[in-house]
Design an enzyme around this catalytic site. Structure first.
Site, PDB file in Angstrom:
ATOM      1  CB  VAL A  55      51.596  54.086  80.915  1.00 31.20           C
ATOM      2  CG1 VAL A  55      50.450  55.082  80.988  1.00 31.20           C
ATOM      3  CG2 VAL A  55      51.126  52.734  80.420  1.00 31.20           C
ATOM      4  CE  LYS A 112      45.586  53.711  74.033  1.00 37.96           C
ATOM      5  NZ  LYS A 112      45.230  54.430  75.275  1.00 37.96           N
ATOM      6  CE1 TYR A 131      45.994  58.516  77.086  1.00 40.90           C
ATOM      7  CE2 TYR A 131      48.040  58.756  78.312  1.00 40.90           C
ATOM      8  CZ  TYR A 131      47.248  58.047  77.432  1.00 40.90           C
ATOM      9  OH  TYR A 131      47.713  56.886  76.902  1.00 40.90           O
ATOM     10  CE1 TYR A 145      43.750  50.078  73.993  1.00 40.02           C
ATOM     11  CE2 TYR A 145      43.598  48.781  76.008  1.00 40.02           C
ATOM     12  CZ  TYR A 145      43.847  49.981  75.363  1.00 40.02           C
ATOM     13  OH  TYR A 145      44.196  51.086  76.105  1.00 40.02           O
ATOM     14  CB  SER A 200      48.820  54.983  74.932  1.00 42.66           C
ATOM     15  OG  SER A 200      47.971  54.373  75.877  1.00 42.66           O
TER      16      SER A 200
END
Length: 309
Positions: free
Chosen positions: A261, A67, A243, A191, A64
């Site tokens: 992660v 992103k 998060y 993605y 992530s």
């Protein structure tokens, strides 16, 4: 400037000796192969000075953290129109929550949860074939890291595709609200692959320098984005980058950051340095357990928190 070489090496040694290492991500089978004993930390400043400790040059799956860079690209393509398709608020829910997406009529809460990042990926894909969109993302990462050897780990990408049922559900739900405009399989393919980019702490810290210096990449020698956009991306990293652990990270570390992660965290000390830490064991929120602790130590010893010493 503090003695960064000594600080970074001391932290790396302390982290190596700690028994509490978190749990390696297992829901993506390839990530379960990571060595829970691994730990790397790199700090790079605007003059290109590097302080490195531990496994700073071992590639890992950035997941992530990608992103941050897809958000940067999408904003460059469509500007603030992006915010019609994704929000900017902390989620307070797991990163792959379906309940939250249903409650909010298919609009993801922010660009760093999975649904939001899939929507951002869809923006980059528009008008391109998947291979072209993915190539643009990868070239951007290579440029920012000043390293053309950066590549996608195809085994991780395939593993994500085989097990990505929740992400497929999120994408299809957003498609029903026209938040996703391209074929779902195409968007998900891009993605999964950009999350499977493999980089080292040194490469990621280099790639993040433009966010530490108001959009200017000091090693590339020119601006990547405007100072205003860099400030806003940093703000979203601070409030949404971990998060439902984002508030705790801001409280303990006090720097904009984005976790993955795979165990990596990219953090930004504005005007001072770009930082990357990697330790594969995760906490309950899906963020690197020792990575957060190491960054908290770094900030205490340098006084770099954006909230003051």
């Amino acid at each position: 400037m503090p003695d960064l070489d000594r600080i970074v090496k001391d932290i790396a040694e302390e982290m190596r000796a700690r028994p509490d290492r978190g749990a390696v991500a297992s829901y993506i089978p390839e990530l379960a192969r990571a060595d829970p004993q691994a730990f790397g930390l790199v700090v790079i400043d605007g003059d290109g000075r590097v302080a490195a400790g531990g496994d700073a040059d071992i590639p890992f799956s950035i997941q992530s953290i990608s992103k941050v860079f897809t958000l940067t690209l999408a904003l460059g393509m469509v500007g603030d129109r992006l915010w019609r398709r994704v929000g900017r608020e902390p989620s307070g829910s797991p990163f792959n929550s379906i309940v939250q997406l249903e409650r909010e009529n298919g609009i993801p809460r922010n660009p760093f949860i999975n649904a939001g990042a899939i929507a951002v990926t869809d923006v980059i894909l528009s008008g391109h074939q998947p291979r072209e969109a993915l190539g643009e993302i990868l070239r951007f990462m290579q440029f920012l890291a000043q390293d053309d050897s950066i590549a996608i780990d195809d085994r991780v990408a395939a593993s994500e595709k085989r097990t990505g049922f929740r992400n497929a559900a999120l994408a299809n739900y957003m498609r029903s609200f026209d938040v996703i405009e391209n074929p779902v399989d195409y968007t998900l393919g891009v993605y999964f692959h950009h999350c499977a980019i493999a980089m080292t702490c040194r490469q990621l810290a280099t790639a993040g320098l433009f966010l530490a210096y108001s959009g200017h990449h000091p090693l590339a020698g020119h601006s990547v984005i405007s100072a205003e956009r860099a400030r806003r991306i940093n703000a979203i990293m601070l409030t949404c980058g971990h998060y439902d652990g984002s508030g705790d990270f801001a409280y303990r570390v006090g720097l904009p950051g984005k976790s993955g992660v795979g165990g990596g965290i990219l953090a930004v000390a504005p005007g001072r340095a770009s930082i990357c830490v990697w330790s594969p064991g995760l906490d309950a929120a899906g963020n690197s357990h020792l990575g957060r602790i190491a960054l908290e130590m770094l900030v205490k010893r340098t006084g770099w928190s954006i909230f003051g010493v």
